[in-house]
Design a protein around this motif. Structure first.
Motif, PDB file in Angstrom:
ATOM      1  N   ALA A 698      17.678  27.882  19.144  1.00  0.00           N
ATOM      2  CA  ALA A 698      17.171  26.782  18.097  1.00  0.00           C
ATOM      3  C   ALA A 698      15.765  27.515  17.215  1.00  0.00           C
ATOM      4  O   ALA A 698      14.887  27.686  17.961  1.00  0.00           O
ATOM      5  CB  ALA A 698      16.622  25.537  18.512  1.00  0.00           C
ATOM      6  N   PRO A 699      15.925  27.878  15.987  1.00  0.00           N
ATOM      7  CA  PRO A 699      14.638  28.436  15.198  1.00  0.00           C
ATOM      8  C   PRO A 699      14.052  27.216  14.753  1.00  0.00           C
ATOM      9  O   PRO A 699      14.347  26.737  13.735  1.00  0.00           O
ATOM     10  CB  PRO A 699      15.505  28.982  13.985  1.00  0.00           C
ATOM     11  CG  PRO A 699      16.935  28.675  13.816  1.00  0.00           C
ATOM     12  CD  PRO A 699      17.177  27.916  15.237  1.00  0.00           C
ATOM     13  N   ALA A 700      12.879  26.951  15.648  1.00  0.00           N
ATOM     14  CA  ALA A 700      12.245  25.729  15.416  1.00  0.00           C
ATOM     15  C   ALA A 700      10.868  25.848  15.715  1.00  0.00           C
ATOM     16  O   ALA A 700      10.442  26.419  16.732  1.00  0.00           O
ATOM     17  CB  ALA A 700      12.774  24.511  15.926  1.00  0.00           C
ATOM     18  N   GLY A 701       9.853  25.497  14.874  1.00  0.00           N
ATOM     19  CA  GLY A 701       8.130  25.640  14.873  1.00  0.00           C
ATOM     20  C   GLY A 701       7.935  24.774  16.248  1.00  0.00           C
ATOM     21  O   GLY A 701       8.203  23.571  16.597  1.00  0.00           O
ATOM     22  N   TRP A 702       6.826  25.237  17.020  1.00  0.00           N
ATOM     23  CA  TRP A 702       6.275  24.735  18.016  1.00  0.00           C
ATOM     24  C   TRP A 702       5.761  23.336  17.618  1.00  0.00           C
ATOM     25  O   TRP A 702       4.833  23.090  16.657  1.00  0.00           O
ATOM     26  CB  TRP A 702       5.080  25.451  18.758  1.00  0.00           C
ATOM     27  CG  TRP A 702       4.205  24.848  19.928  1.00  0.00           C
ATOM     28  CD1 TRP A 702       3.140  24.511  19.580  1.00  0.00           C
ATOM     29  CD2 TRP A 702       4.694  24.814  21.036  1.00  0.00           C
ATOM     30  NE1 TRP A 702       2.582  24.034  20.620  1.00  0.00           N
ATOM     31  CE2 TRP A 702       3.506  24.057  21.724  1.00  0.00           C
ATOM     32  CE3 TRP A 702       5.748  25.100  21.919  1.00  0.00           C
ATOM     33  CZ2 TRP A 702       3.725  23.563  22.819  1.00  0.00           C
ATOM     34  CZ3 TRP A 702       5.726  24.798  23.058  1.00  0.00           C
ATOM     35  CH2 TRP A 702       4.816  23.977  23.833  1.00  0.00           C
ATOM     36  N   ARG A 703       6.076  22.318  18.255  1.00  0.00           N
ATOM     37  CA  ARG A 703       5.566  20.785  18.040  1.00  0.00           C
ATOM     38  C   ARG A 703       5.804  20.601  16.547  1.00  0.00           C
ATOM     39  O   ARG A 703       4.925  19.971  16.203  1.00  0.00           O
ATOM     40  CB  ARG A 703       4.240  20.644  18.586  1.00  0.00           C
ATOM     41  CG  ARG A 703       4.276  20.596  20.137  1.00  0.00           C
ATOM     42  CD  ARG A 703       2.614  20.307  20.546  1.00  0.00           C
ATOM     43  NE  ARG A 703       2.697  20.170  22.104  1.00  0.00           N
ATOM     44  CZ  ARG A 703       1.602  20.322  22.974  1.00  0.00           C
ATOM     45  NH1 ARG A 703       0.459  20.090  22.436  1.00  0.00           N
ATOM     46  NH2 ARG A 703       1.703  19.897  24.042  1.00  0.00           N
ATOM     47  N   ASN A 704       6.984  20.808  15.889  1.00  0.00           N
ATOM     48  CA  ASN A 704       6.841  20.476  14.630  1.00  0.00           C
ATOM     49  C   ASN A 704       6.860  19.135  14.511  1.00  0.00           C
ATOM     50  O   ASN A 704       7.563  18.406  15.117  1.00  0.00           O
ATOM     51  CB  ASN A 704       8.184  21.443  13.781  1.00  0.00           C
ATOM     52  CG  ASN A 704       9.318  20.899  14.700  1.00  0.00           C
ATOM     53  OD1 ASN A 704      10.130  19.913  14.284  1.00  0.00           O
ATOM     54  ND2 ASN A 704       9.815  21.637  15.536  1.00  0.00           N
ATOM     55  N   ARG A 705       6.711  18.697  13.161  1.00  0.00           N
ATOM     56  CA  ARG A 705       6.534  17.120  12.798  1.00  0.00           C
ATOM     57  C   ARG A 705       7.777  16.523  12.750  1.00  0.00           C
ATOM     58  O   ARG A 705       7.969  15.166  12.921  1.00  0.00           O
ATOM     59  CB  ARG A 705       5.951  17.081  11.417  1.00  0.00           C
ATOM     60  CG  ARG A 705       6.419  17.541  10.469  1.00  0.00           C
ATOM     61  CD  ARG A 705       5.742  17.231   8.926  1.00  0.00           C
ATOM     62  NE  ARG A 705       6.429  17.878   7.951  1.00  0.00           N
ATOM     63  CZ  ARG A 705       6.164  17.601   6.674  1.00  0.00           C
ATOM     64  NH1 ARG A 705       5.280  16.691   6.248  1.00  0.00           N
ATOM     65  NH2 ARG A 705       6.771  18.323   5.714  1.00  0.00           N
ATOM     66  N   ASP A 761       5.451  30.577  27.975  1.00  0.00           N
ATOM     67  CA  ASP A 761       6.836  30.229  27.559  1.00  0.00           C
ATOM     68  C   ASP A 761       6.926  28.693  27.868  1.00  0.00           C
ATOM     69  O   ASP A 761       6.742  28.147  28.978  1.00  0.00           O
ATOM     70  CB  ASP A 761       7.865  30.732  28.119  1.00  0.00           C
ATOM     71  CG  ASP A 761       9.423  30.517  27.475  1.00  0.00           C
ATOM     72  OD1 ASP A 761       9.478  29.553  26.840  1.00  0.00           O
ATOM     73  OD2 ASP A 761      10.138  31.484  27.874  1.00  0.00           O
ATOM     74  N   GLY A 762       6.946  27.877  26.591  1.00  0.00           N
ATOM     75  CA  GLY A 762       7.147  26.449  26.750  1.00  0.00           C
ATOM     76  C   GLY A 762       8.502  25.820  26.977  1.00  0.00           C
ATOM     77  O   GLY A 762       8.548  24.782  26.917  1.00  0.00           O
ATOM     78  N   THR A 763       9.442  26.633  27.365  1.00  0.00           N
ATOM     79  CA  THR A 763      10.829  26.337  27.352  1.00  0.00           C
ATOM     80  C   THR A 763      10.916  25.153  28.671  1.00  0.00           C
ATOM     81  O   THR A 763      11.432  24.121  28.461  1.00  0.00           O
ATOM     82  CB  THR A 763      11.885  27.212  27.719  1.00  0.00           C
ATOM     83  OG1 THR A 763      11.790  27.979  26.641  1.00  0.00           O
ATOM     84  CG2 THR A 763      13.447  26.678  27.920  1.00  0.00           C
ATOM     85  N   ALA A 764      10.248  25.551  29.616  1.00  0.00           N
ATOM     86  CA  ALA A 764      10.339  24.569  30.851  1.00  0.00           C
ATOM     87  C   ALA A 764       9.537  23.154  30.796  1.00  0.00           C
ATOM     88  O   ALA A 764      10.229  22.036  31.033  1.00  0.00           O
ATOM     89  CB  ALA A 764       9.671  25.390  32.000  1.00  0.00           C
TER      90      ALA A 764
END
Length: 767
Positions: A698-705, A761-764
């Motif tokens: 998923a190409p998505a920003g960290w904590r996107n709105r 890495d924030g995946t977990a």
């Protein structure tokens, strides 16, 4: 007989290696402790051996250095690790809550039409914050006391192989938090500060002389105010290799110190009584250090100016001291002092460039004092360009070929321009009617010079582009030392051999099958696909109103870091700016790339081609009449062994149903680029059942709105046992589509390139 002192030069090298190993995560606290214990043991054994051995070899500075080197290495590594731990401990806990803070603006606020960014010292306990304020209701100036309500943001940046490391910069600047201002007002007025004076002087110059590039140079040289430089100017300075001439550094402080030395010694010689009390050269040296310190303070007393002032002060001491210590030993002492004052200095490219420049000068001056001034100047300039090129390539991905000739002309001119700017600027602040026009003439001449530099920088022959790893860069630096040393010819041949790995570095392509890299461009998409001899870029990332262009700042540096000198195809799936924003910059960098999709040749379903045994096929759209997200080009990639991936752009449920009806089972792919960044209206149950991926990206920003990928999409994938990786959580992600076998996730950037200051890495946490 007393044993000689250790060779301070090699002790400085040991300290530098220890600090570097700590900041890049090569050494742990346990390893540093072991090095310290081993160093003490080795030093003890050495001193004990002196009772039984008194030969020149065992009592030489080199022998003492070998005994104490591990100890110095371990000590400096430990000091750097303590500094890292202390800096991390000062950070605020990650949150998105509203926080009320009160404090003062430090340094110069960075103003742009879209937002204001500034450093803010919130106290107590005087934590340093990096704040953004969109459309502030009043003008914020350096030194202002403010009461603010801020929304905290993560100290997190984009994570890719190439490009600017924002997280390292935030850590290096020792920011406790990053936040956006929600509302604020002024509190008690702040007293006069140097930063407030610099802000007022810079704004006065801009108001009086305009916004020309030459005025920006005047502001930078006079008060260290570089806010007048736009991205185009910075690109010009970087490509031509003359950026050091406008960023107050050792050259400028050295020139001011030279002026101070001349003025101080001249004034001292006016009095015979003073000359009897103190030698005039020594008085001139004191004046040089003091005046250079005042200039560094007026320029903001940043870390770089502090470092430059210290280097100049050490050099003045070496030249005026009756002992006349060798330049190499003076540099070694300066390095030790710099590392003691700032154990994180190896994280700063300016540290390596400034120390490297002085070290190269000391190296090249050995045994060459009889050379004529012109030939010595030419030799030094060529040698500096050759020796610093690997460092510039390692840190910035490019260096200037034209910079050698440009610096030969511009460095001598700086000896006139810098003092003239300082004197005219100070005079114009007192008598603007008399000296203001002269300052305007100087600014106009500098504008003409910047226009000429822009033309030179735009020429492809004027720069070299590469992104070597640390080993190749170090080998090239050693090669430069061999080439520049006054040794026999066969040693210079060794220098050429050490440079060859850097020169002959080949682009990184798979031997068979395909590599797919999903880049971390925030809330947007960019995917690099490589086969054995070809490359394709699918989407160009976002561009923002603030001027930040991920094509220029992220994608191009990453392509360079991967060794790509050409791009065969540039595909823009559709016209949304989070997919097409960087296309213009990428098109300029790779003009031979064939353009497909939005703004190029249509990607109609059914068209296909083969590259190196890998099949590429357009699956959607079926006609050019579709618009919006559902007009996205859908590309399927399949190797000869059957490993496959589906790139879906921003298609939504309508287009997914159309694909199912038209191609059905042919959608089956091992890897899926999640549609529309993971919105709830895409990646439907029926679509996932037809694709049957084992890995989803998923190409998505960290904590996107928008909270992409949405919980519903995560649940659909988890229910089917599909492994999900998100660029905002993991950084750049690489997938291998092998010639034989199943597709595999090779690495995620934040897992592979862990550093003490980089977010994990924030995946977990997110899954």
């Amino acid at each position: 007989m007393t044993a000689p002192m250790p060779d301070v030069r090699w002790l400085a090298v040991s300290a530098l290696l220890g600090a570097t190993a700590a900041v890049v995560g090569w050494i742990t606290p346990i390893a540093a402790s072991i090095a310290i214990i081993a160093g003490f043991a080795l030093a003890g054994l050495y001193w004990r051996s002196q009772r039984h051995a008194d030969t020149p070899l065992t009592r030489s500075p080199q022998a003492i250095t070998m005994a104490f080197g591990p100890l110095v290495f371990g000590l400096w590594a430990a000091v750097s690790l303590i500094a890292i731990h202390h800096t991390l401990a000062q950070r605020w806990p990650a949150a998105t809550d509203l926080v009320d803070v009160q404090g003062h603006v430090v340094d110069l606020p960075d103003r742009s039409p879209a937002r204001l960014r500034f450093r803010f010292k919130a106290g107590p306990p005087n934590d340093l914050l990096w704040l953004s304020w969109y459309q502030p209701p009043f003008d914020v100036k350096a030194g202002d006391c403010l009461e603010l309500r801020v929304r905290q943001r993560d100290l997190r940046g984009l994570a890719n192989v190439g490009g600017f490391d924002y997280e390292a910069w935030l850590f290096r600047q020792r920011f406790a938090a990053r936040a956006s201002v929600v509302e604020g007002e002024r509190c008690a007025p702040q007293n006069w500060t140097v930063d407030r004076w610099r802000d007022r002087m810079g704004q006065r110059l801009a108001d009086g002389l305009g916004q020309r590039s030459g005025v920006a140079v005047v502001r930078a040289l006079l008060v260290g105010d570089r806010r007048g430089f736009d991205d185009a100017m910075w690109n010009t300075l970087r490509r031509t290799g003359v950026g050091h001439l406008v960023a107050i550094s050792g050259l400028h402080i050295g020139l001011v110190a030279g002026l101070g030395f001349w003025l101080g010694s001249w004034a001292w010689r006016r009095s015979a009584r003073l000359c009897l009390l103190w030698p005039a050269p020594l008085a001139g040296g004191v004046a040089a250090v003091v005046i250079a310190g005042l200039y560094a303070t007026a320029a903001g007393w940043s870390v770089s100016t502090q470092r430059a002032w210290l280097m100049v002060a050490m050099l003045v001491w070496a030249l005026t001291s009756p002992m006349r210590p060798p330049l190499g030993r003076v540099l070694a002492v300066a390095v030790l002092v710099l590392l003691l004052l700032d154990p994180l200095a190896p994280m700063d490219p300016g540290f390596w460039l400034s120390v490297g420049a002085v070290a190269l000068i000391a190296w090249m001056l050995q045994g060459r004092s009889r050379a004529g001034s012109l030939s010595l100047l030419l030799r030094l300039q060529v040698g500096l360009s050759l020796g610093l090129a690997p460092i510039a390539l390692f840190w910035f991905g490019e260096t200037s070929i034209s910079g050698v000739l440009l610096n030969l002309v511009l460095v001598p001119l700086s000896t006139l321009i810098v003092p003239a700017t300082l004197l005219l600027g100070l005079a114009a602040s007192v008598l603007p009617g008399v000296f203001g026009p002269l300052l305007a003439v100087l600014a106009e001449a500098l504008t003409t010079g910047m226009d000429w530099l822009t033309w030179v920088g735009d020429q492809s022959w004027s720069r070299a582009i590469a992104s070597p790893n640390a080993v190749l860069a170090l080998a090239a630096v050693l090669g430069s030392l061999c080439l520049l040393a006054p040794w026999k010819q066969h040693w210079r041949a060794m220098g050429v051999l050490l440079w060859l790995p850097l020169i002959l570095t080949s682009p990184k392509y798979p031997d068979a099958g395909a590599w797919v890299d999903v880049l971390d461009v925030g809330q947007g998409t960019s995917v690099l696909v490589r086969t054995r001899n070809h490359s394709l870029l699918y989407d160009a990332g976002p561009a923002y109103r603030s001027g930040f262009d991920t094509g220029e700042a992220v994608i191009i540096p990453t392509l360079r870091a991967e060794g790509l000198r050409r791009l065969d195809r540039l595909v823009i799936s559709h016209g949304d700016t989070d997919h097409s924003g960087g296309a213009e910059a990428i098109g300029r960098a790779f003009p031979a790339a064939e353009r497909w999709g939005y703004g190029g040749r249509p990607c109609l379903a059914g068209d296909s081609w083969m590259w190196d045994g890998v099949r590429f096929e357009w699956m959607h759209p079926a006609s050019t009449s579709v618009d919006g997200n559902n007009a996205s080009c859908v590309l399927r990639i399949e190797t000869g062994g059957g490993a496959s991936m589906l790139l879906t752009g921003d298609i939504e449920a309508i287009a997914e149903r159309a694909l199912i009806e038209r191609v059905g089972r042919r959608l089956r792919s091992d890897v899926l680029l999640v549609s529309h960044h993971g919105s709830a209206g895409a990646s439907t149950t029926e679509f996932l059942d037809h694709v049957q991926p084992t890995v989803a990206l998923a190409p998505a920003g960290w904590r996107n709105r928008w909270q992409f990928p949405r919980v519903a999409v995560r649940d659909r994938l988890a229910h089917r046992g599909v492994a999900l990786a998100v660029t905002g959580e993991s950084g750049q992600i690489r997938i291998a589509l092998p010639e034989h076998g199943d597709a595999a996730l090779i690495w995620r950037y934040r897992q592979r390139y862990q550093r003490p200051w980089r977010a994990a890495d924030g995946t977990a946490q997110a899954s």
